[in-house]
Motif scaffolding. Structure first.
Motif, PDB file in Angstrom:
ATOM      1  N   ASP A 106      -9.710  30.230 -37.813  1.00  0.00           N
ATOM      2  CA  ASP A 106     -10.064  29.014 -37.066  1.00  0.00           C
ATOM      3  C   ASP A 106      -9.335  28.866 -35.732  1.00  0.00           C
ATOM      4  O   ASP A 106      -8.888  27.769 -35.379  1.00  0.00           O
TER       5      ASP A 106
ATOM      6  N   ASP B 161      -9.300  27.913 -32.351  1.00  0.00           N
ATOM      7  CA  ASP B 161     -10.322  27.128 -31.655  1.00  0.00           C
ATOM      8  C   ASP B 161     -10.191  27.246 -30.143  1.00  0.00           C
ATOM      9  O   ASP B 161      -9.173  27.700 -29.627  1.00  0.00           O
TER      10      ASP B 161
ATOM     11  N   ASP C  64      -9.771  25.019 -27.959  1.00  0.00           N
ATOM     12  CA  ASP C  64      -8.719  24.195 -27.348  1.00  0.00           C
ATOM     13  C   ASP C  64      -7.374  24.912 -27.335  1.00  0.00           C
ATOM     14  O   ASP C  64      -6.565  24.670 -26.453  1.00  0.00           O
ATOM     15  N   VAL C  65      -7.098  25.768 -28.300  1.00  0.00           N
ATOM     16  CA  VAL C  65      -5.848  26.530 -28.231  1.00  0.00           C
ATOM     17  C   VAL C  65      -6.020  27.798 -27.390  1.00  0.00           C
ATOM     18  O   VAL C  65      -5.061  28.308 -26.818  1.00  0.00           O
TER      19      VAL C  65
ATOM     20  N   GLU D 181      -2.418  29.841 -25.203  1.00  0.00           N
ATOM     21  CA  GLU D 181      -1.180  29.103 -25.023  1.00  0.00           C
ATOM     22  C   GLU D 181      -0.918  28.124 -26.168  1.00  0.00           C
ATOM     23  O   GLU D 181       0.223  27.891 -26.563  1.00  0.00           O
ATOM     24  N   GLY D 182      -2.002  27.584 -26.713  1.00  0.00           N
ATOM     25  CA  GLY D 182      -1.860  26.611 -27.800  1.00  0.00           C
ATOM     26  C   GLY D 182      -1.208  27.210 -29.041  1.00  0.00           C
ATOM     27  O   GLY D 182      -0.647  26.481 -29.865  1.00  0.00           O
ATOM     28  N   LEU D 183      -1.282  28.512 -29.216  1.00  0.00           N
ATOM     29  CA  LEU D 183      -0.671  29.145 -30.390  1.00  0.00           C
ATOM     30  C   LEU D 183       0.597  29.897 -30.038  1.00  0.00           C
ATOM     31  O   LEU D 183       1.498  30.039 -30.861  1.00  0.00           O
TER      32      LEU D 183
ATOM     33  N   PRO E  45       2.844  30.086 -26.465  1.00  0.00           N
ATOM     34  CA  PRO E  45       2.970  29.756 -25.040  1.00  0.00           C
ATOM     35  C   PRO E  45       3.286  30.970 -24.150  1.00  0.00           C
ATOM     36  O   PRO E  45       3.009  30.949 -22.957  1.00  0.00           O
TER      37      PRO E  45
END
Ligand code: SF4
Lengths: 411, 162
Positions: free
Chosen positions: B14, B16, B18-19, B40-42, B44
């Protein structure tokens, strides 16, 4: 052997019978995009060398993602889309403040049951609620449709979700769809068409059906199809559409709407759904009522019913954003906006608002928001450490009053 | 025969959009911004770790969420040669093909490889070679392969509409 409704729509468009699994190139009846995807659509058309789009009567553009633009880059990109709309002479162009694309396109009656509709936004599946085969694609796909009037697709399998029973007062179609996401999971319907049916769906208003179809993509589905009926024709003001019915056996899931309590999708995943009784009491910093999932008149009405003569908790802020100008005008005429203002809420400019976490109510480090929108991914509405709970308009209003997640049946 | 060989970066289920690319970077007019924030969401630091030719491996439902094409573009421009996952979200799948980013849907890939492994993928046959053996997957239908080989839908359009 019969066919699914979606197979029939695609067959009717192609003039030959197709079945699930087939790859086809199909004509598209209507295509739309917004200010977020628009600049990339235009870039792709430029790269393709297309000066004139295929049919300007079959295109809609709605500015909804940054309304009004919050920085100069956004304004510059919107100006680019505006110039494109003028140069192409696109009549169905909605500039700032008319509403969210998935609300405006059906509200204006640009589409009709039985059509094939594509949008450069993942929640284009919302239009499945009108007996349309609708799905979201990226900007390059949309540019190809604008250039040629056609697109490639795989005729999807249908997964039927039969919803029996009647929803209780203060339990809404949002609770029902959250329950369905819990059962199906975030990828349980990937590449498929979901079809929502059964007594609970037939009894629902067209607005409530849109909330269901809106979240089909959260299960990976192409569309959230619902058979059109007279309510559909009235909403669209389009008596001319074609109504199709699934008349062959397909895989089916059964859900009992009558036994449902309000549901909440907890942070991180839309499928992380729990009955509200299990999360009651969680402190919230912000409550958001709006978005293409739940920003319609009936959503505002149900929330106002709970907020009348009450105040929003002093440790909480509430943002209310009508999904379209039409909704805004109706809500204002009927005094709903007064109820929100007197309760202490902020009324935002019509559009997507804080749903995508860039403006109009972004949440900060470790803040918690309860929202009527459709996504609660990490960082969706702001800081990476912030969290989002998804719930119905009723639950969001009740939680705003208490300053913590609250069962609307107790307020 | 198109064979790609590369070092693996591994992610879970999953992942997504957004990440992959947070919405706050989408408004940038400068497109070189996107690959700098990829995933970057997971992680950086990810954009500084990935090297051209590396391969992203993930679990099920990779690319779920919004229709933002920037997700596929950020991955491609960051240098990834391909994405191999248990399954893909459908809009991401289309966006990747339409932008010439190869994808392979290979059941069992999460178990078969670890971060830093080198794998080999054959786009024509859909085969994936790992140090723990070979995986098979259904190759893309011919006309999707053609879009991919053209370098994406824009070039495909240009080749077919002159
Ligand atoms: S309201 Fe939210 S989910 Fe709906 S179109 Fe706007 S950003 Fe997307």
């Amino acid at each position: 052997m019969g066919s699914t409704a979606v197979e029939k729509i695609i067959s009717s468009a192609l003039g030959r019978k197709v079945s699930e699994g087939e790859f086809v190139e199909a004509p598209v009846d209507f295509a739309y995009f917004h200010d977020g995807t628009g600049p990339l659509v235009i870039d792709a058309l430029d790269e393709m060398g297309v000066d004139r789009i295929n049919d300007k009567e079959k295109v809609g553009i709605v500015f909804d993602h940054s309304v009004p633009p919050y920085n100069d880059q956004g304004a510059t990109l919107q100006a680019k889309v505006r110039r494109f709309a003028r140069a192409q002479g696109i009549p169905r162009f909605h500039d700032l403040g008319d509403g969210i694309c998935h609300q405006v396109i059906p509200e204006k009656g640009y589409v009709a049951p039985g059509q094939i509709v594509f949008g450069a936004d993942s929640h284009t599946c919302t239009l499945g609620a009108f007996g349309i085969f609708s799905t979201g694609v990226g900007a390059t796909d949309l540019a190809y449709i604008l250039a040629t009037g056609k697109t490639w697709m795989k005729v999807p399998e249908t997964l039927m979700v039969e919803c029996a029973g009647v929803l209780d007062d203060r339990v809404s179609s949002k609770d029902l769809i959250l329950e369905i996401v819990r059962v199906i999971g975030t990828d349980g319907a990937t590449y498929k068409a979901l079809e929502f049916a059964g007594g609970a769906v037939r009894a629902m208003s067209q607005a409530s059906r849109m909330t269901m179809s809106n979240m089909a993509v959260e299960m990976g589905a192409k569309t959230g199809f619902i058979e059109a009926d007279d309510k559909t024709a009235v909403f669209l003001n389009r008596p001319d559409g074609k109504r199709f019915k699934t008349d062959r056996p397909v895989p089916k899931i059964e859900v009992d709407a009558g036994r449902l309590e309000p549901q909440v999708a907890c942070p991180g995943s839309v499928a992380n759904v729990k009955p509200i009784s299990e999360v009651e009491g969680v402190h919230i910093d912000q409550a958001f009522l709006g978005s293409c999932t739940n920003g319609r008149y009936e959503d505002l009405y149900e929330a106002a019913r709970l907020l009348r003569h009450r105040k929003i908790h002093r440790d909480t802020r509430m943002i209310v954003i009508p999904a379209s100008k039409e909704t805004y005008i109706d809500a204002q005429r009927d005094g709903l906006l007064d109820v929100f203002l007197e309760a202490g809420a902020i009324i935002g400019v019509t559009g997507c608002g804080p749903c995508l976490g860039v403006h109009m109510g972004v949440i900060g480090e470790n803040e918690v928001c309860i929202s009527t929108s459709n996504r609660n991914f990490i960082g969706r509405m702001g800081a990476r450490s912030s969290s989002v709970y998804l719930a119905s308009p009723q639950a969001v209003a009740a939680s705003a009053i208490e300053g913590k997640i609250t069962d609307p049946r107790r307020v | 025969m198109v064979v790609l060989k590369g070092r693996v970066w591994k992610f879970g289920d999953d992942v997504d959009t957004d990440v992959i690319i947070p919405a706050k970077y989408l408004r940038s007019v400068d497109k070189t911004v996107w690959p700098k924030h990829v995933l970057e969401g997971l992680d950086p630091e990810f954009s500084s770790k990935i090297k051209p030719g590396d391969i992203i491996v993930a679990g099920k439902n990779f690319g779920c969420g919004s229709s933002r094409e920037q997700a596929a573009l950020a991955i491609k421009w960051a240098g990834a040669a391909a994405v191999v996952a248990e399954s893909f979200a459908r809009i991401f799948f289309r966006n990747a093909i339409n932008n010439g980013l190869p994808l392979i849907e290979a059941k069992g890939i999460s178990k078969a490889v670890g971060e830093g492994d080198v794998i080999e993928i054959d786009l024509d046959s859909g085969g994936v070679k790992t140090k723990n053996g070979a995986l098979r997957s259904a190759p893309l239908p011919p006309f999707l392969q053609e879009i991919l080989k053209s370098g994406g839908l824009v070039n495909y359009y240009k080749a077919h509409n002159k």
